[in-house]
Design an enzyme around this catalytic site. Structure first.
Site: not given
Length: 501
Positions: A185, A313, A409
């Site tokens: 990220s 995600e 995610h």
């Protein structure tokens, strides 16, 4: 040195002085090592200053203080301002030439803390890696654009840490010429930026980037964000004025501004839906340009790159906000207008997903714009720049909340570290992870170790023609990149910097 011969208090001589660590899990661990001076007082909002040598032995048993954090799940304030520290987990300081993995934690560019148990490096050190994790300034301290001080101070912190590693890692058994940087990220986005920055050349050999965000912004937008933040505090939008605000209080103000971003949509466009009020600024100096065009055009050189994303995600964010299942056709249309490549992207999504619900359309375009396409295109651009890229997609679903999270995610992080029993690992994978989850964890963990050691994670390199991609799920396989509709829609559209509308 066999692990039973490691002393209880291993000692290492760094360039700045002696460090006394601790034996942990059969390895040596050194925590809270300063790589730059505390960025407070006259050094607030300045580039990182070289750490001062110390006399005697410095204890390196505890993590350094957490830098100021913003966001709804930010860490609580801690005492101390020695925020620019790192940690070294080594199989044996007496070794020579071990490969090094440097973990740059992420957190939406507004939070980053190396002490999360999810990042415990025991399994990686057991596989023969020297693992370094670091703290750096996030949020306002690291990314807000302020007159008279450097932009992207967080990236400068990371570079300072890499210089420290270059000077010192051999003393911990590591090879300074075999350094791999890794992040997920915002950590991955930081690494993507570092790829384009000339002062970083020679400080690392390879990179691992999971869920690379496409979030970066223009100076014009960043200046308005700083002005809005200062307005909330009743002060001027300058480094001098904001330096009078206590760091953790400033972090709280950024949390409030981030929560209020949707109200700025008319002026700030897609950035107002990003969830975080700061990100790297393409300022032309510290960060000369965005990574994708820099690599694709040959203005930055390619390297060995392992890059991947998860299949679902954006699902984590719709679940965390309680909005999953509530989106309307207008919400989906707005998301397509803000995030799909213009002018044809919105219609292309509608044509590619004719039976999709509003939730599915919104999730597809935001997953693509924020993480999936930036990750894919970083692999493509790195290959075009002469580097070797390896691509994966995590398709294993989390069992949490009845499977609502999907392959979300952050699910990849405990899998790669082998920290399935960490608090976040348990939240995402359950108290007793499935055999499939353990198998995927073992493969991704092996891929990290092999890549850091040899540059090959264990599957074929990504090429523009074949697009070979490792899909990690209950039945792992290597196939043509699975998100072909998205790849076609985004062809020719690199992630663009957020700008004023």
């Amino acid at each position: 040195m066999p692990e039973h011969d490691l002393p209880e208090y291993p000692t290492v001589r760094a360039a700045e002085g002696l460090l006394r660590g601790r034996r942990h899990g059969g390895h040596a661990v050194f925590r809270g090592i300063p790589y730059a001076r505390p960025p407070v007082g006259a050094l607030r909002f300045a580039a990182p200053a070289p750490v001062e040598p110390w006399h005697g032995v410095r204890e390196a048993a505890e993590f350094g203080p957490t830098p100021p954090q913003s966001g709804p799940v930010a860490a609580a304030p801690t005492e101390g301002t020695d925020w620019l520290t790192l940690n070294v987990h080594t199989p044996d300081p007496g070794s020579v030439g071990l490969p090094v993995l440097v973990w740059i934690p992420g957190g939406g560019y507004i939070a980053a803390a190396s002490d999360d148990p999810m990042y415990d490096a025991t399994a990686l050190a057991s596989a023969g890696l020297v693992v370094v994790s670091l703290n750096y300034r996030a949020g306002v301290e690291g990314f807000a654009l302020l007159d008279g001080v450097p932009a992207n101070r967080a990236l400068l912190d990371q570079i300072a840490a890499l210089h420290w590693i270059r000077r010192n890692i051999a003393a911990f058994g590591g090879d300074p010429d075999q350094v791999t940087v890794a992040g997920q990220s915002a950590g991955a986005g930081s690494i993507a930026a570092l790829l384009t920055m000339e002062p970083v050349r020679g400080l690392f050999r390879r990179a691992v980037t999971h869920s690379v965000p496409g979030s970066h912004c223009t100076p014009a937008l960043a200046a308005e964000v700083t002005a809005a933040l200062a307005g909330r505090l009743g002060t001027a939008p300058t480094a001098a004025a904001l330096s009078t605000v206590a760091p953790w209080h400033l972090a709280e103000a950024l949390t409030a501004l981030s929560a209020d971003l949707p109200g700025h949509g008319g002026r700030w466009g897609a950035f107002a839906q990003s969830g975080a009020a700061v990100c790297p600024v393409v300022d032309g100096e510290v960060l000369p340009e965005a990574p994708w065009p820099a690599l694709a055009s040959g203005r930055a050189a390619g390297i060995d790159l392992l890059v991947g994303h998860t299949r679902d995600e954006f699902r984590l964010f719709t679940v965390m906000t309680g909005l999953l299942g509530t989106f309307t056709e207008q919400d989906a249309a707005t998301a397509l207008d803000l995030f799909a490549p213009q002018p044809d992207g919105p219609d292309a999504y509608l044509a590619a997903y004719p039976q999709a619900s509003p939730d599915e359309l919104l999730e597809a375009v935001r997953s693509d714009a924020l993480f999936r396409m930036p990750s894919l295109q970083l692999a493509e651009a790195n290959t075009a720049a002469g580097g070797t890229s390896y691509l994966f997609e995590l398709a294993l679903s989390s069992p949490a909340l009845g499977g609502a999270l999907g392959a979300c995610h952050s699910l990849d992080v405990p899998l790669a570290f082998g920290t399935l029993d960490s608090p976040i690992g348990r939240q995402l994978l359950g108290d007793t992870p499935s055999p499939e989850a353990r198998a995927v964890s073992a493969e991704l963990h092996r891929a990290w170790v092999a890549f850091a050691t040899t540059g090959d994670p264990g599957w074929p390199a990504f090429q523009t023609e074949g697009q070979l991609t490792r899909v990690l799920d209950a039945h792992p396989r290597t196939i043509r990149y699975p998100e072909q509709d998205a790849r076609r829609i985004w062809a020719g559209h690199h992630p663009a910097a957020f700008d004023l509308r």
